[in-house]
Enzyme design. Structure first.
Site, PDB file in Angstrom:
ATOM      1  N   ASP A   1     -11.192  -4.519  -2.224  1.00  0.00           N
ATOM      2  CA  ASP A   1     -10.423  -3.580  -1.400  1.00  0.00           C
ATOM      3  C   ASP A   1     -11.245  -2.321  -1.155  1.00  0.00           C
ATOM      4  O   ASP A   1     -11.633  -1.629  -2.098  1.00  0.00           O
ATOM      5  CB  ASP A   1      -9.114  -3.229  -2.096  1.00  0.00           C
ATOM      6  CG  ASP A   1      -8.112  -2.548  -1.173  1.00  0.00           C
ATOM      7  OD1 ASP A   1      -8.539  -1.685  -0.383  1.00  0.00           O
ATOM      8  OD2 ASP A   1      -6.920  -2.862  -1.259  1.00  0.00           O
TER       9      ASP A   1
ATOM     10  N   HIS B   1      -8.395  -4.972   2.086  1.00  0.00           N
ATOM     11  CA  HIS B   1      -7.113  -4.281   2.148  1.00  0.00           C
ATOM     12  C   HIS B   1      -6.142  -4.921   3.138  1.00  0.00           C
ATOM     13  O   HIS B   1      -4.934  -4.831   2.942  1.00  0.00           O
ATOM     14  CB  HIS B   1      -7.334  -2.810   2.520  1.00  0.00           C
ATOM     15  CG  HIS B   1      -6.156  -1.936   2.215  1.00  0.00           C
ATOM     16  ND1 HIS B   1      -5.697  -1.723   0.926  1.00  0.00           N
ATOM     17  CD2 HIS B   1      -5.333  -1.227   3.023  1.00  0.00           C
ATOM     18  CE1 HIS B   1      -4.659  -0.913   0.957  1.00  0.00           C
ATOM     19  NE2 HIS B   1      -4.408  -0.604   2.211  1.00  0.00           N
TER      20      HIS B   1
ATOM     21  N   SER C   1       0.820  -1.214   0.000  1.00  0.00           N
ATOM     22  CA  SER C   1       0.000   0.000   0.000  1.00  0.00           C
ATOM     23  C   SER C   1       0.851   1.261   0.000  1.00  0.00           C
ATOM     24  O   SER C   1       1.516   1.541  -0.976  1.00  0.00           O
ATOM     25  CB  SER C   1      -0.988  -0.033   1.164  1.00  0.00           C
ATOM     26  OG  SER C   1      -2.058   0.828   0.893  1.00  0.00           O
TER      27      SER C   1
END
Length: 367
Positions: free
Chosen positions: A212, A241, A147
């Site tokens: 996500d 996520h 991320s």
């Protein structure tokens, strides 16, 4: 102007765990440093790294006796080494790699304040440590960015032409694009991965969940399209996520990637040809999910009924993880808010006016 930009971006993008999930414990008797709550292990070394910005970083290095590759892991937001300790042990054991993980400036027990440019200096210090302290070579290193960690990962990878590979886990196109569906890059944006990924010349694996709720799956898909040396991506159907590590396909696909990039360049032509075949259909359909045979050859002999049952059981993987004796329940609990690009409350009214999909982040703001 640059200082103002960095300050605003830091408030929007960085959320160090407060308080940190661990402390550094110095044992003068045996001359080692450990993370609080974790026993001393012969294959784990806790380090202090100095960056060119003057900050001191906490880091940990996990050795594997048969490793041919070393992974430099840049973690997501709202996490630190204490949250990731067990994951690093799990990855090192199953992938047969060394791993160096580090906390960004202002995270965990690292000094300084988090900012985009500090994270660039942070990953450079970690990379230099691998080269100088552990004798790693550029062509033996795999960069892994989760991320927000995809930002420093892609930035460094774009400047290192001989890397063994790059893994981008729930990556972002850019910081601004997480919040707004903008079509161009603005000067005040951060982590402009969309502009840097074409400069990465080594094989790139992208892993993203199709559900996500923080960084939309479209980010991973577009970055994969822009990769110069694509590896078969892993789109985890139903993955969110913070739970991709719990899917069995996650570790299977990573193993396959590591084994592939460790081969000589002449042996890589097969998977490059496979990617070239799947890319046209992926673009025409707007969706591509790798066949299960690509993640586990044993799937070839399974019946449709077995595959369906396996899919249903995929969402109850806690039992499987327990067998590995890794406390993923604790890991998942501590990472529920990992890498959330939460908007500061004082800017909510201004940002709401430009965002249509505000409901998706209501839960994040409330936290």
């Amino acid at each position: 102007m640059g200082g103002v930009t960095s300050s605003v971006a830091a408030k929007m993008a960085f959320f160090p765990p407060t308080p940190p999930s661990y402390a550094l414990v110095e044992d003068a008797g045996i001359g080692v440093t450990t993370l609080s709550g974790q026993p001393h292990r012969e294959n784990v070394e806790v380090l202090h790294l100095r960056t060119r910005k003057g900050n001191t970083l906490a880091a940990m290095y996990v050795r594997h006796p048969d490793a041919a590759s070393t992974v430099l892991y840049s973690h997501g937001n709202a996490a630190d080494l204490g949250h990731l300790y067990q994951l690093f042990l799990h990855l090192s054991f199953n992938l047969r790699v060394n791993i160096l993980g580090y906390d960004y400036s202002g995270y965990g027990q690292s000094s300084g304040k988090p900012s985009e440019h500090n994270t660039y200096a942070d990953i450079e210090a970690a990379y230099k440590c691998l080269i100088d302290n552990f004798g790693a070579k550029e062509e033996e290193i795999i960069l892994y960015g989760q991320s927000v960690g995809s930002g420093p990962t892609v930035d460094l990878a774009s400047r290192l032409p001989r890397l063994r590979g790059v893994v981008l886990h729930s990556p972002i196109l850019s910081g601004l694009r997480v919040m707004y569906p903008v079509k161009r890059t603005y000067w005040f944006d951060i982590y402009k991965n969309i502009d840097k990924i074409p400069q990465v010349t080594c094989p790139v694996l992208i892993i993203h969940g199709t559900a996500d709720e923080v960084v939309d799956w479209s980010h991973g898909k577009q970055l994969w399209e822009l990769c110069k040396d694509k590896y078969e991506p892993l789109w985890l159907r139903g993955g969110k996520h913070c739970d991709l590590e719990l899917f069995p396909e996650y570790i299977w696909h990573l193993k396959k990637f590591v084994h592939t990039v460790e081969k000589s360049p002449s042996h890589r032509q097969t998977w490059r040809a496979n990617v070239e075949r799947i890319e046209p259909s992926w673009k025409s359909n707007g969706f591509f999910e790798p066949s299960r045979k690509s993640t586990d050859k044993r799937e070839k002999s399974r019946s449709t009924r077995d595959r369906t049952r396996n899919t249903e059981h995929r969402y109850s993987n806690v039992d499987k993880v327990d067998k590995l004796k890794i406390s993923f329940d604790q890991f998942e609990k501590s990472r529920r808010s990992v890498d959330i690009f939460e908007r500061p409350k004082r800017n909510m009214e201004q940002l709401d006016s430009g965002r249509k999909s505000v409901d998706r982040l209501d839960r994040i703001w409330a936290s």
